[in-house]
Design an enzyme around this catalytic site. Structure first.
Site, mmCIF file in Angstrom:
data_model
loop_
_atom_site.group_PDB
_atom_site.id
_atom_site.type_symbol
_atom_site.label_atom_id
_atom_site.label_comp_id
_atom_site.label_asym_id
_atom_site.label_seq_id
_atom_site.Cartn_x
_atom_site.Cartn_y
_atom_site.Cartn_z
ATOM 1 N N ASP A 40 0.931 -1.208 0.034
ATOM 2 C CA ASP A 40 0.037 0.154 -0.040
ATOM 3 C C ASP A 40 0.834 1.350 -0.052
ATOM 4 O O ASP A 40 1.942 1.280 0.491
ATOM 5 C CB ASP A 40 -1.238 0.122 1.249
ATOM 6 C CG ASP A 40 -2.090 -1.071 1.187
ATOM 7 O OD1 ASP A 40 -2.443 -1.443 -0.053
ATOM 8 O OD2 ASP A 40 -2.563 -1.463 2.387
ATOM 9 N N TYR A 68 7.101 -8.290 8.455
ATOM 10 C CA TYR A 68 6.235 -6.957 8.857
ATOM 11 C C TYR A 68 6.864 -6.516 10.305
ATOM 12 O O TYR A 68 6.729 -7.540 11.164
ATOM 13 C CB TYR A 68 5.086 -6.500 8.516
ATOM 14 C CG TYR A 68 4.551 -7.154 7.053
ATOM 15 C CD1 TYR A 68 4.699 -6.181 6.329
ATOM 16 C CD2 TYR A 68 4.342 -8.219 6.650
ATOM 17 C CE1 TYR A 68 4.124 -6.612 4.713
ATOM 18 C CE2 TYR A 68 3.805 -8.766 5.583
ATOM 19 C CZ TYR A 68 3.608 -7.906 4.589
ATOM 20 O OH TYR A 68 3.353 -8.026 3.109
ATOM 21 N N ASP A 82 -6.239 1.062 8.689
ATOM 22 C CA ASP A 82 -5.036 1.812 8.913
ATOM 23 C C ASP A 82 -5.257 3.193 9.210
ATOM 24 O O ASP A 82 -6.363 3.811 9.331
ATOM 25 C CB ASP A 82 -4.273 1.305 7.811
ATOM 26 C CG ASP A 82 -4.312 1.988 6.480
ATOM 27 O OD1 ASP A 82 -5.346 2.923 6.386
ATOM 28 O OD2 ASP A 82 -3.913 1.624 5.543
ATOM 29 N N ARG A 181 -2.990 -5.278 8.736
ATOM 30 C CA ARG A 181 -4.270 -4.047 9.299
ATOM 31 C C ARG A 181 -5.304 -4.753 9.833
ATOM 32 O O ARG A 181 -5.783 -4.427 11.049
ATOM 33 C CB ARG A 181 -4.358 -3.054 8.164
ATOM 34 C CG ARG A 181 -4.650 -3.418 6.930
ATOM 35 C CD ARG A 181 -4.732 -2.313 6.062
ATOM 36 N NE ARG A 181 -4.781 -2.783 4.467
ATOM 37 C CZ ARG A 181 -5.963 -2.548 3.520
ATOM 38 N NH1 ARG A 181 -6.874 -1.731 3.891
ATOM 39 N NH2 ARG A 181 -5.695 -2.889 2.427
#
Length: 306
Positions: A40, A68, A82, A181
């Protein structure tokens, strides 16, 4: 000779993965550039980019496990799950004990079910979910199973002075298709509070790590000096270490480059096998022949520059 290989790009925040590809085509002066997994715009980190001949292996790289580091923000939920979305629920947060956080994290390790967020690229009835979300249409989203290989608590909780939310950091290694998320939202739900993910960086994609990455600034400096980009590229073979391997003679190498079907051996009996020549170059990806038991066929032949 054209330069082939994998460019481990450090994608900056504010750019889509497609934006990165467009910019790299201009810098590298080649059209054969492809990314291996969407990040993203608000996310930074490892984005392996396939250059020239390496584009042939991009489809295999999208299946990598990924790691991550994220910040979970407890106290508010958003439309996008998010920090980029509008707040849809908000509560006053009291202090939370780190022991409670660690206990909740334990329950998310292993195989879990996720429902993809409305603002995502998952397709339902031929359209991506974000296309429905942008016009205010809510559709039923398919729940799917993903695997959380590891989930570590990195620090916190601390109160964010601006939002009033309680935040803590996690490191996640997960299978393809996992939404971090959504994981943040589900962690909050398990704690009985609204939540969202307030920051995210991808630190590893398959064998490619954050410390291996190069930036656009690095590449532009090389272009300015009219130097070769080869020093920034990793070999195609590094991208295929996820597969079992087999090495063949020079005689068999010629057959493979012509797409020849081979008799199955112990080394070639895997669902997919990366076949190398004696110089360590990957020639092709072979898989069992669907119609001829005891034989294997090339799924992908990788032409070698002579």
């Amino acid at each position: 000779m054209q330069e082939d290989g994998i460019l481990p790009l450090h994608k900056p925040r504010g750019m889509t993965s497609h934006d990165c590809v467009v910019k790299l085509r201009k810098i590298l002066k080649t059209k054969r550039v492809g990314h291996t997994g969407t990040l993203d715009p608000a996310v930074s980190g490892v984005l392996p980019i396939c250059i020239n001949r390496a584009t042939k292996v991009a489809e295999y790289m999208s299946a990598y496990n990924k790691t991550y580091e994220a910040t979970v923000s407890l106290g508010s939920s958003t439309t996008t799950e998010d920090q980029t979305g509008d707040v849809v629920e908000e509560i006053e947060m009291d202090e939370i004990d780190s022991g409670k956080i660690k206990k909740v994290l334990e329950s998310f390790r292993g195989e879990i079910e996720q429902t993809p967020p409305m603002y995502s690229a998952v397709k339902v009835k031929g359209k991506r979910l974000y296309e429905y979300a942008r016009v205010g249409i809510s559709v039923e989203r398919p729940t799917r199973k993903v695997t959380i290989l590891s989930l570590e608590w990195l620090g916190g909780p601390e109160k964010n002075p601006e939002s009033g939310n309680i935040e803590f950091n996690i490191r996640v290694t997960c299978s393809k298709g996992t939404y971090i998320r959504t994981l943040a939202v589900d962690i909050g739900r398990a704690m009985g509070v609204p939540a969202h993910m307030s920051s995210l960086i991808r630190t590893q994609s398959g064998p490619f790590k954050l410390e291996d990455t190069v930036t656009f600034e690095d590449l532009e400096a090389l272009a300015e000096e009219e130097r070769s980009f080869s020093e920034m590229l990793m070999p195609i073979e590094k991208a295929l270490t996820i597969f079992p391997s087999a090495t063949v003679s020079e005689e068999v190498e010629k057959q493979i480059l012509n797409g020849t079907v081979l008799e199955e051996t112990k080394e070639l009996s895997n669902p997919r096998t990366a076949v190398y020549n004696e110089r360590g170059e990957c020639l092709a990806i072979y898989k069992p022949h669907p119609d001829r038991p005891g034989w294997v066929k090339p799924e992908k032949v990788l032409k070698i520059h002579k």
